[in-house]
Enzyme design. Structure first.
Site, PDB file in Angstrom:
ATOM      1  N   TRP A  33       0.888  -1.277   0.051  1.00 13.02           N
ATOM      2  CA  TRP A  33      -0.058   0.075   0.117  1.00 13.02           C
ATOM      3  C   TRP A  33       0.929   1.367  -0.063  1.00 13.02           C
ATOM      4  O   TRP A  33       1.910   1.157   0.480  1.00 13.02           O
ATOM      5  CB  TRP A  33      -1.177   0.119   1.126  1.00 13.02           C
ATOM      6  CG  TRP A  33      -0.257   0.103   2.571  1.00 13.02           C
ATOM      7  CD1 TRP A  33       0.109  -0.865   3.204  1.00 13.02           C
ATOM      8  CD2 TRP A  33       0.024   1.243   3.245  1.00 13.02           C
ATOM      9  NE1 TRP A  33       0.747  -0.643   4.285  1.00 13.02           N
ATOM     10  CE2 TRP A  33       0.734   0.809   4.451  1.00 13.02           C
ATOM     11  CE3 TRP A  33      -0.241   2.645   2.856  1.00 13.02           C
ATOM     12  CZ2 TRP A  33       1.188   1.860   5.336  1.00 13.02           C
ATOM     13  CZ3 TRP A  33       0.430   3.714   4.069  1.00 13.02           C
ATOM     14  CH2 TRP A  33       0.996   3.286   5.173  1.00 13.02           C
ATOM     15  N   GLU A  78       7.063   8.480  13.919  1.00 13.83           N
ATOM     16  CA  GLU A  78       7.414   7.801  12.531  1.00 13.83           C
ATOM     17  C   GLU A  78       8.202   8.839  11.805  1.00 13.83           C
ATOM     18  O   GLU A  78       9.176   8.373  10.877  1.00 13.83           O
ATOM     19  CB  GLU A  78       6.189   7.600  11.953  1.00 13.83           C
ATOM     20  CG  GLU A  78       5.096   6.719  12.712  1.00 13.83           C
ATOM     21  CD  GLU A  78       5.893   4.930  12.479  1.00 13.83           C
ATOM     22  OE1 GLU A  78       6.567   4.817  11.799  1.00 13.83           O
ATOM     23  OE2 GLU A  78       5.149   4.131  13.074  1.00 13.83           O
ATOM     24  N   GLU A 115       8.833   1.875   6.308  1.00 14.35           N
ATOM     25  CA  GLU A 115       8.514   2.559   7.438  1.00 14.35           C
ATOM     26  C   GLU A 115       8.258   3.936   6.903  1.00 14.35           C
ATOM     27  O   GLU A 115       7.352   4.686   7.681  1.00 14.35           O
ATOM     28  CB  GLU A 115       9.801   2.565   8.272  1.00 14.35           C
ATOM     29  CG  GLU A 115       9.989   1.242   9.236  1.00 14.35           C
ATOM     30  CD  GLU A 115       8.732   1.107  10.250  1.00 14.35           C
ATOM     31  OE1 GLU A 115       8.275   2.072  10.809  1.00 14.35           O
ATOM     32  OE2 GLU A 115       8.462  -0.038  10.791  1.00 14.35           O
ATOM     33  N   HIS A 118       4.594   5.528   6.635  1.00 13.73           N
ATOM     34  CA  HIS A 118       3.735   5.645   7.933  1.00 13.73           C
ATOM     35  C   HIS A 118       3.756   7.144   8.367  1.00 13.73           C
ATOM     36  O   HIS A 118       2.456   7.605   8.466  1.00 13.73           O
ATOM     37  CB  HIS A 118       4.433   4.923   9.284  1.00 13.73           C
ATOM     38  CG  HIS A 118       4.483   3.312   8.791  1.00 13.73           C
ATOM     39  ND1 HIS A 118       5.213   2.405   9.821  1.00 13.73           N
ATOM     40  CD2 HIS A 118       3.958   2.521   8.007  1.00 13.73           C
ATOM     41  CE1 HIS A 118       4.868   1.274   9.025  1.00 13.73           C
ATOM     42  NE2 HIS A 118       4.449   1.002   8.245  1.00 13.73           N
ATOM     43  N   GLU A 168       9.242  -2.606  17.582  1.00  7.78           N
ATOM     44  CA  GLU A 168       8.041  -2.809  16.514  1.00  7.78           C
ATOM     45  C   GLU A 168       6.814  -3.387  17.186  1.00  7.78           C
ATOM     46  O   GLU A 168       5.734  -2.832  16.572  1.00  7.78           O
ATOM     47  CB  GLU A 168       8.902  -3.883  15.458  1.00  7.78           C
ATOM     48  CG  GLU A 168       9.979  -3.493  14.856  1.00  7.78           C
ATOM     49  CD  GLU A 168       9.568  -2.362  13.615  1.00  7.78           C
ATOM     50  OE1 GLU A 168       8.391  -1.919  13.493  1.00  7.78           O
ATOM     51  OE2 GLU A 168      10.490  -2.084  12.767  1.00  7.78           O
ATOM     52  N   THR A 171       5.097  -0.573  18.774  1.00  6.87           N
ATOM     53  CA  THR A 171       4.383   0.554  18.036  1.00  6.87           C
ATOM     54  C   THR A 171       3.196  -0.132  17.114  1.00  6.87           C
ATOM     55  O   THR A 171       2.247   0.222  16.732  1.00  6.87           O
ATOM     56  CB  THR A 171       5.313   0.840  16.642  1.00  6.87           C
ATOM     57  OG1 THR A 171       6.104   0.039  16.222  1.00  6.87           O
ATOM     58  CG2 THR A 171       6.375   1.690  17.321  1.00  6.87           C
ATOM     59  N   ASP A 200       2.162  -3.577   9.413  1.00  9.94           N
ATOM     60  CA  ASP A 200       3.631  -3.132   8.826  1.00  9.94           C
ATOM     61  C   ASP A 200       4.323  -3.681  10.076  1.00  9.94           C
ATOM     62  O   ASP A 200       5.530  -4.422  10.030  1.00  9.94           O
ATOM     63  CB  ASP A 200       3.838  -2.204   8.325  1.00  9.94           C
ATOM     64  CG  ASP A 200       3.297  -1.980   6.897  1.00  9.94           C
ATOM     65  OD1 ASP A 200       2.672  -2.852   6.412  1.00  9.94           O
ATOM     66  OD2 ASP A 200       3.284  -0.713   6.443  1.00  9.94           O
ATOM     67  N   GLU A 201       4.126  -2.973  11.235  1.00 12.80           N
ATOM     68  CA  GLU A 201       4.933  -3.164  12.513  1.00 12.80           C
ATOM     69  C   GLU A 201       5.074  -4.475  12.997  1.00 12.80           C
ATOM     70  O   GLU A 201       6.071  -4.841  13.340  1.00 12.80           O
ATOM     71  CB  GLU A 201       4.306  -2.050  13.491  1.00 12.80           C
ATOM     72  CG  GLU A 201       4.237  -0.366  13.152  1.00 12.80           C
ATOM     73  CD  GLU A 201       5.301   0.194  12.849  1.00 12.80           C
ATOM     74  OE1 GLU A 201       6.572  -0.405  12.865  1.00 12.80           O
ATOM     75  OE2 GLU A 201       5.481   1.253  12.683  1.00 12.80           O
ATOM     76  N   HIS A 204       7.232  -6.355  10.911  1.00 14.82           N
ATOM     77  CA  HIS A 204       8.708  -6.009  11.181  1.00 14.82           C
ATOM     78  C   HIS A 204       9.225  -6.720  12.563  1.00 14.82           C
ATOM     79  O   HIS A 204      10.418  -7.074  12.567  1.00 14.82           O
ATOM     80  CB  HIS A 204       9.022  -4.505  11.031  1.00 14.82           C
ATOM     81  CG  HIS A 204       8.843  -3.796  10.000  1.00 14.82           C
ATOM     82  ND1 HIS A 204       8.322  -2.525   9.673  1.00 14.82           N
ATOM     83  CD2 HIS A 204       8.439  -4.449   8.505  1.00 14.82           C
ATOM     84  CE1 HIS A 204       8.247  -2.300   8.355  1.00 14.82           C
ATOM     85  NE2 HIS A 204       8.279  -3.394   7.797  1.00 14.82           N
TER      86      HIS A 204
END
Length: 333
Positions: A33, A78, A115, A118, A168, A171, A200-201, A204
């Site tokens: 995305w 971020e 990252e 974000h 990670e 977050t 995403d976090e 990771h």
């Protein structure tokens, strides 16, 4: 062999698998995305862009003051990504120069690329919301990048991977909770945006946790000592130098942290929960072949969550909201 040289040897040994790990945990640029997927389309020739912006601004009025403080703080954290990338590029075993850089340097760049989206999407959303003071936010962001940070890991890859595994997941929790609050207030766009960031976090988190798992298999005692060191000194949040304009470094962090705790976005119990999850994930109770020193470190870690839960239960969070320059006015009419 010195500890530094042993770590370099281990990093080189693990590097052969980095490409496979990137394929497992990172998403190709053409498939992932992008911020524009969640924001009004400024290229349209009809009135839909202005209607979308109007909707964002109307829904923004319903979200409470403390929510905006947390969302702004999360965004600023971020946006300080240049600090994190430069720190990780300086870790022992990471090379971005010689022969075009090694696998670890490639990981850091691609992780940074993911990252970066974000802060980008949250920044644009906040700008469109009309709910915040963007110039004050921009000053805080520049201060945070300029001030840098010291997370206590030095250039040690073992300590850094413990830190990133923890951070990670922290977050993920924060963005996921913000997404839930936004959804409860009927703000579906913002909720979906924060939810996908949290996804995403979590990816990771799993990646860095696997790095640690692999190190435990080849250098268990020193990996245990690094885990012990990081948890004994406590994990420093990446925005610990947070300040507003005119303030000193770190002067805004405690109030931001209090706000996040007050609305349940990230609490002291969450900190302990993450520690317990890492202990369980790495199965440190089952690791064999430890030195006497590392055995003592393991014993400390196994007992630490219970001790920290007792401490967190006694913590008192201020009930009154702190007036940040980022969010003005406190109430929109």
């Amino acid at each position: 062999m010195s500890l530094k040289n042993k770590r370099l040897e281990v990093m080189k040994f693990l590097e052969k698998d980095v490409d496979a790990l990137m394929e497992k945990y990172l998403i190709p640029i053409d498939s992932i995305w992008q911020p524009s997927d969640f924001l009004p389309n400024s290229e349209t020739t009809d009135e839909s862009f202005f209607e979308d912006v109007k909707e964002i601004r109307e829904l923004a009025k319903d979200l409470p003051y403390d929510f905006w403080v947390v969302l702004v703080g999360d965004m600023i954290t971020e946006e300080a990504l240049p600090t994190y990338e430069s720190w990780l590029m300086d870790v022992e075993g990471v090379d971005q120069i010689e022969n075009g850089g090694n696998g670890w340097g490639k990981w850091v760049r691609q992780w940074t690329g993911e990252e970066n989206r974000h802060g980008d999407v949250l920044n644009k959303y906040l700008y469109l919301s009309g709910r915040v003071n963007m110039k004050e936010i921009e000053k805080t962001t520049q201060h945070l990048i300029t001030d840098g940070f010291d997370i206590g890991t030095d250039r040690d890859p073992y300590k850094n991977f413990v830190y990133t595994s923890f951070q990670e997941l922290a977050t993920y929790i924060s963005h996921n909770r913000v997404a839930k609050i936004a959804k409860d207030y009927g703000n579906k766009r913002l909720s979906k945006m924060c939810k996908i960031i949290s996804g995403d976090e979590m990816r990771h988190h799993h990646a860095y946790s696997e790095f640690v798992e692999r190190i435990f298999k080849v250098d268990p005692s020193q990996m245990m000592m690094a885990f012990h060191y990081m948890m004994k000194q406590k994990i420093t949040m990446p925005a610990h130098f947070l300040r507003e304009s005119g303030g000193k470094a770190s002067s805004a962090f405690e109030e931001f942290s209090n706000t996040a705790q007050r609305i349940g976005v990230y609490t002291s119990n969450d900190y302990v929960d993450i520690l317990q999850k890492l202990i369980n994930r790495w199965e440190i109770d089952k690791i064999t072949g430890l030195t006497d020193e590392a055995e003592k470190a393991r014993d400390y870690l196994m007992k630490l969550p219970a001790r920290m839960y007792r401490l967190s239960e006694r913590m008192k969070i201020p009930e009154n909201s702190f007036q940040f320059k980022w969010v003005e006015p406190a109430i929109i009419k």
